[in-house]
Enzyme design. Sequence first.
Site, PDB file in Angstrom:
ATOM      1  N   SER A 130       0.905  -1.184  -0.097  1.00 34.85           N
ATOM      2  CA  SER A 130      -0.007  -0.111  -0.033  1.00 34.85           C
ATOM      3  C   SER A 130       1.012   1.226  -0.039  1.00 34.85           C
ATOM      4  CB  SER A 130      -0.861   0.155   1.218  1.00 34.85           C
ATOM      5  OG  SER A 130      -1.845  -1.126   1.185  1.00 34.85           O
ATOM      6  N   HIS A 176       0.647   4.552   4.441  1.00 36.66           N
ATOM      7  CA  HIS A 176      -0.263   5.133   3.282  1.00 36.66           C
ATOM      8  C   HIS A 176       0.434   6.714   3.331  1.00 36.66           C
ATOM      9  CE1 HIS A 176      -3.882   2.242   3.348  1.00 36.66           C
ATOM     10  NE2 HIS A 176      -2.500   1.799   2.961  1.00 36.66           N
TER      11      HIS A 176
END
Length: 227
Positions: A130, A176
Site C-alpha cells: 500500500s 499510506h
Amino acid sequence: MTYTVIAICAVMYLLQLATWQHGGAAQRLTGVDLPDVTRLMWFAPMDASAHAVATGTFEPWRMLTSAILHHPQAGVHILFNMLALWFVGRVIEPTIGRARFAALLGLSAFGGSVAVLFLTHPAVPTLGASGAVFGLFGALFILMRATGGETGGIVALIAVNMVVSFIFDGISWQGHLGGLLTGALVAFVIVRAPRRGRTLWHTLGLAGVGVVLLILATIGAFTVPSA
C-alpha cells in the site's frame, strides 16, 4: 516492472498461505514445518530500533521486504493493491521509464516504512504494498499537474483512500501517508530536473531522496522505545 512486481507479490502471497502460522498447505502435504514467511519479512518499528541494534536483532531490511507481503487471511488486501498497481503502473511506467518507475516504487515503499517507524507503536507489525501504491497516487498527481492534466479524479481517489485508512482498524494510515508524500517528492524531482543532463539530474535527485529517507530512518531508530 509493473507486471514483475505483481508477479513477485503473487508468489509471496502463495508462500505466505503455505506457511501461515506454521500450519499451512505445505506442512499438511509434506509434513515439514516451514518458517512462517509473513513473520520473517513483516516490519515493526522495533525491528529497526536502537534497542534492536543493542540486542543484536537489528533487521532494517524488513522496511522493504514488508512491501511485497499481504495479510494471508485478507485476500481483498492483495487484490486491491495489485489492481491499483496494474491501473496506475501502466500509466506511469511508460511515462517516466522503467528505471525511474522502479525507483519510485522502492522509495515509496521505504518512505511508508519510515513513517511507520515514527508514527506506529513499536511492536505493531505492518505489511503490504500500500505504501508503494500510495506513492504511485502521489506521483500521478504531480505528473498530471506538470502536464496540465485534470487532477480532480486522482485527488478524489487519494482523499477517499486516506479517509478509509483512518476509519477502519488494521489499516496503516502511517504507511499510506509516508508512501504518498515520498511518491509525490520523487515525481517532483523527475519533472523539475533540467532538460540538459536530465538523466544525471534524475539520478542525483533520486539518490538524494534515498539519502533523506535513510537519515530519517536513522533518526527514527533512536526515537523508538524498546517496547
